[in-house]
Design an enzyme around this catalytic site. Structure first.
Site, short mmCIF file in Angstrom:
data_model
loop_
_atom_site.label_atom_id
_atom_site.label_comp_id
_atom_site.label_asym_id
_atom_site.label_seq_id
_atom_site.Cartn_x
_atom_site.Cartn_y
_atom_site.Cartn_z
N ARG A 116 3.97 4.88 -2.35
CA ARG A 116 4.50 6.05 -1.63
C ARG A 116 5.10 7.02 -2.63
O ARG A 116 5.48 6.66 -3.72
CB ARG A 116 5.59 5.61 -0.64
CG ARG A 116 5.05 4.90 0.58
CD ARG A 116 6.19 4.52 1.51
NE ARG A 116 6.85 5.68 2.05
CZ ARG A 116 8.16 5.88 2.06
NH1 ARG A 116 8.98 4.98 1.56
NH2 ARG A 116 8.68 6.97 2.57
N LYS A 181 12.08 -5.88 -3.78
CA LYS A 181 10.90 -5.53 -2.98
C LYS A 181 9.81 -6.58 -3.17
O LYS A 181 9.49 -6.96 -4.30
CB LYS A 181 10.41 -4.16 -3.43
CG LYS A 181 9.25 -3.62 -2.63
CD LYS A 181 9.26 -2.11 -2.65
CE LYS A 181 7.97 -1.52 -2.17
NZ LYS A 181 8.05 -0.09 -1.95
N ARG A 314 18.49 4.73 0.25
CA ARG A 314 19.21 3.94 -0.76
C ARG A 314 20.50 3.48 -0.12
O ARG A 314 21.10 4.23 0.67
CB ARG A 314 19.60 4.79 -1.98
CG ARG A 314 18.45 5.34 -2.77
CD ARG A 314 17.86 4.30 -3.73
NE ARG A 314 16.68 4.82 -4.38
CZ ARG A 314 15.46 4.87 -3.84
NH1 ARG A 314 15.27 4.42 -2.63
NH2 ARG A 314 14.45 5.37 -4.49
C1 BTN Z 1 4.89 1.58 -1.60
O1 BTN Z 1 5.10 2.46 -2.44
O2 BTN Z 1 5.78 0.82 -1.23
C2 BTN Z 1 3.53 1.44 -1.00
C3 BTN Z 1 2.67 0.53 -1.83
C4 BTN Z 1 1.29 0.32 -1.23
C5 BTN Z 1 0.38 -0.44 -2.17
C6 BTN Z 1 -0.91 -0.81 -1.53
S1 BTN Z 1 -1.84 -1.97 -2.48
C7 BTN Z 1 -3.19 -1.75 -1.43
C8 BTN Z 1 -3.29 -0.28 -1.12
N1 BTN Z 1 -4.01 0.42 -2.14
C9 BTN Z 1 -3.26 1.27 -2.81
O3 BTN Z 1 -3.64 1.98 -3.76
N2 BTN Z 1 -2.00 1.25 -2.34
C10 BTN Z 1 -1.88 0.33 -1.23
#
Ligand code: BTN
Length: 319
Positions: A116, A181, A314
């Site tokens: 994100r 996380k 946060r």
């Molecule tokens: C975040 O920032 O918390 C979201 C992370 C999401 C990662 C997943 S891995 C599978 C899918 N492909 C990606 O490139 N991103 C999501």
């Protein structure tokens, strides 16, 4: 190189001679490929004179047969890659190419995993789950309300079933164990959200990862929490069943039917937080979420509602 890895995946010693014979290459070519494996896939390999080569820890690969054996009823075909830029990017390409939804994209590794707010998602080979489920949404905006929060509930429950009892939610869709996380969710959408569109539910779960210097925040994994390695096929199957059940409830009754369950599992319910919106920080106390999954904050004693993909929470240092 991956053929060599498949020979080594059992975690036992294999002599250079035997590996060379199986691959039809010389011992020095085996040695070169092993060096590439270590450098490119970051997989430590033990080399012991007289015994040969051994992966520091055994590997299990993703397999559509194993996933189906654990979750036969799932209605979506699975596309598995050894390595890809991003499973979300691949899912979007497949939508563009006319692939019929629902379908699932998995990869052993992502070279440009997206998180994100433009962040990178660290995605080492054969350690974690990189999961993108594509849905076709026909019900307009209502079918999208709270969807990412519902996905969070499914991921959290799949983690509970995998022995990570401490997994809980952080608005809008992080899954944490304490402050660390363990999983993240990135939804991407194409088409007209008010009419017919496709949504990619991108889910990253840290499963057997034990070291990752590149991750710039506190993190954990299933293995770090439970003390044992997990077969990712089992987690993918469990996650699929959870998603099927939660998505079905969401489709039938909307987010309102899951709002209370989501709030019960919100790690920071009632806590003092800062909501980060670009350069702005809004301080308040978490009251809950509304019928659409937006955050309810008490700001100077007044209830305010916030939603949007670029927002992040946060904990206030003093809370
Ligand atoms: C975040 O920032 O918390 C979201 C992370 C999401 C990662 C997943 S891995 C599978 C899918 N492909 C990606 O490139 N991103 C999501």
């Amino acid at each position: 190189m991956l053929t060599l890895l498949k020979l080594l995946k059992d975690g036992r010693f294999h002599s250079g001679e035997a590996l060379g014979a199986a691959l039809g290459i010389s011992r020095s070519a085996v040695w070169k490929q092993l060096q590439h494996l270590e450098a490119e896939l970051n997989l430590p390999i033990h080399k012991v004179r007289g015994k040969g080569y051994q992966l520091a820890s055994p590997l299990t690969f993703l397999s559509s047969e194993k996933i189906a054996a654990n979750a036969a009823a799932l209605p979506w075909p699975v596309h598995i890659s050894d390595s890809i830029d991003s499973t979300n990017a691949e899912a979007l390409r497949l939508i563009e190419a006319g692939c019929a939804a629902p379908f699932l994209v998995l990869s052993e590794q992502q070279t440009a995993g997206r998180g994100r707010r433009g962040r990178k998602w660290v995605s080492p080979f054969a350690q974690n789950v990189y999961y993108s489920l594509v849905l076709r949404i026909e019900g307009g905006l209502r079918q999208l309300e709270g969807l990412s929060l519902v996905v969070g509930l499914a991921v959290m429950n799949a983690l509970h079933e995998s022995g990570v009892q401490g997994a809980a939610l952080k608005w809008p869709n992080d899954i944490l164990v304490g402050h660390k996380k363990i999983a993240g969710i990135l939804l991407e959408l194409v088409g007209d959200p008010a009419d017919i569109c496709h949504v990619v539910l991108g889910i990253g779960i840290n499963v057997n990862m034990q070291k990752a210097n590149e991750v710039d925040r506190q993190w954990t994994s299933v293995q770090l929490e439970t003390g044992s390695a997990m077969d990712r096929n089992q987690l993918v199957a469990g996650l699929g069943l959870q998603l099927q059940s939660y998505l079905d409830r969401h489709k039938r009754s909307g987010f309102v039917a899951l709002q209370e369950e989501w709030e019960k599992n919100h790690l920071w319910h009632g806590r003092e937080v800062s909501l980060i919106a670009g350069v702005n920080h809004i301080n308040g106390v978490v009251l809950g979420v509304d019928h659409q999954g937006a955050l309810r904050l008490s700001v100077d004693g007044v209830e305010k509602i916030y939603s949007g993909g670029e927002l992040s929470l946060r904990l206030r240092d003093d809370s």
